[in-house]
Motif scaffolding. Sequence first.
Motif, short mmCIF file in Angstrom:
data_model
loop_
_atom_site.label_atom_id
_atom_site.label_comp_id
_atom_site.label_asym_id
_atom_site.label_seq_id
_atom_site.Cartn_x
_atom_site.Cartn_y
_atom_site.Cartn_z
N MET A 202 35.43 -9.72 29.36
CA MET A 202 36.60 -10.38 29.49
C MET A 202 36.27 -11.76 29.55
SD MET A 202 39.04 -8.63 30.84
CE MET A 202 39.82 -9.31 31.99
N MET A 203 35.37 -11.70 29.51
CA MET A 203 34.80 -13.24 29.08
C MET A 203 34.91 -13.86 27.85
SD MET A 203 33.70 -14.27 32.38
CE MET A 203 33.32 -16.19 31.75
N ASN A 204 34.98 -13.18 27.06
CA ASN A 204 34.94 -13.50 25.89
C ASN A 204 36.10 -13.50 24.93
OD1 ASN A 204 32.59 -13.25 24.33
ND2 ASN A 204 32.33 -11.19 24.30
N LYS A 205 37.42 -13.45 26.26
CA LYS A 205 39.26 -13.09 25.83
C LYS A 205 39.57 -14.41 25.70
CE LYS A 205 42.84 -10.78 26.11
NZ LYS A 205 43.63 -8.71 27.21
N PRO A 206 38.86 -14.76 27.15
CA PRO A 206 39.31 -16.54 27.26
C PRO A 206 38.52 -17.18 26.17
CG PRO A 206 38.05 -15.64 29.52
CD PRO A 206 39.22 -14.70 28.68
N CYS B 142 42.84 -28.12 33.28
CA CYS B 142 42.95 -27.12 34.49
C CYS B 142 43.28 -27.55 35.62
CB CYS B 142 41.13 -26.23 34.05
SG CYS B 142 40.95 -26.11 32.71
N PHE B 143 43.61 -26.09 36.36
CA PHE B 143 44.07 -26.76 37.68
C PHE B 143 43.61 -25.45 37.94
CE2 PHE B 143 47.39 -27.96 35.00
CZ PHE B 143 47.30 -29.01 34.71
N SER B 144 43.26 -25.41 39.26
CA SER B 144 42.36 -24.27 40.42
C SER B 144 43.87 -23.52 40.58
CB SER B 144 41.95 -24.31 41.76
OG SER B 144 41.04 -23.70 42.81
N LYS C 221 41.69 -15.46 38.67
CA LYS C 221 40.85 -15.93 37.75
C LYS C 221 41.46 -17.31 38.32
CE LYS C 221 43.76 -13.16 34.04
NZ LYS C 221 44.73 -12.34 32.87
N MET C 222 40.27 -17.59 38.34
CA MET C 222 39.78 -18.89 38.89
C MET C 222 40.99 -20.15 38.74
SD MET C 222 38.57 -18.24 41.11
CE MET C 222 38.01 -19.42 42.07
N TRP C 223 40.99 -20.09 37.23
CA TRP C 223 41.75 -21.87 36.77
C TRP C 223 42.48 -21.79 35.20
CZ3 TRP C 223 40.19 -26.31 38.91
CH2 TRP C 223 38.97 -26.49 40.12
N GLY C 224 43.81 -22.26 35.84
CA GLY C 224 44.52 -22.23 34.62
C GLY C 224 45.02 -23.46 34.07
N ARG D 205 51.63 -19.89 26.61
CA ARG D 205 50.73 -19.15 27.83
C ARG D 205 49.81 -19.96 27.98
NH1 ARG D 205 48.09 -15.10 25.89
NH2 ARG D 205 48.30 -15.36 24.28
N LYS D 206 49.86 -20.06 29.07
CA LYS D 206 48.76 -20.55 29.84
C LYS D 206 47.26 -20.25 29.90
CE LYS D 206 50.27 -22.51 33.72
NZ LYS D 206 49.94 -22.53 35.91
N ILE D 207 45.92 -20.34 29.99
CA ILE D 207 45.27 -19.55 29.04
C ILE D 207 43.78 -19.91 30.59
CG2 ILE D 207 43.91 -22.01 28.55
CD1 ILE D 207 42.62 -18.46 27.24
N TYR D 208 43.80 -18.54 31.23
CA TYR D 208 43.16 -18.44 32.65
C TYR D 208 42.09 -17.94 32.35
CZ TYR D 208 47.55 -17.81 34.40
OH TYR D 208 49.11 -18.17 35.04
N ILE D 209 40.92 -19.06 33.10
CA ILE D 209 39.03 -19.35 33.03
C ILE D 209 38.90 -18.96 34.34
CG2 ILE D 209 39.25 -20.30 30.64
CD1 ILE D 209 38.55 -22.39 32.24
#
Length: 209
Positions: A44-48, A64-66, A74-77, A205-209
């Motif tokens: 899951m961490m490697n995907k973002p 990035c936005f909370s 997911k915490m950040w976009g 698409r937004k990236i989520y981390i």
Amino acid sequence: MEQERQPQGKAVCWTLKLWSVAVISMLLLSTCFISSCIVTYQFMMNKPSRRLSELHTYHSSLTCFSEGTMVSEKMWGCCPNHWKSFGSSCYLISTKENFWSISEQNCIQMGAHLVVINTEAEQNFITQQLDESFTYFLGLSDPQGNGKWQWIDNTPSSQNVRFWHPQEPNLPEERCASIVYWTPLKWGWNNVFCDNKYYSICEMRKIYI
């Protein structure tokens, strides 16, 4: 007495063996569970991380936005700098006029595509970013000129919301869709010639981390 102690001793021995097997089994199961959690977490961490790496090939920096507070969320976009954030997407308003096909290629080179509008809220958000003096290409076209309009992701336009100006689309030769401001109708869609030069709107698409 000696004969009674022997069965009791055997019983205690078997009980200890059973407990040992049970404890070892639980330890093995726990180890497997922890290992699977670690593998899942790393995946899951490697995907973002892979997605971030892809974005960095096109964009030098991200904003990035909370977007969540729960542990399960997911915490950040993140969007590239100068792109607008809305929902799960990022948008860039092009200020360079080009043909529809070249506009789409320009979006692709940035890891995006011409915008696909799915909701009225999205339409309203986008129009707030536009200049009323210009026309902007959408990711909507009628390749065969037979009235079968489809989005760049192959979604038929009949499955999305539609905001055509009255009496549009009209000419079958005008096979690309644009968004334009007409007084007093305000913002709406109009079909235009694909080889006309207009501004455009890219979406990714937004990236989520």
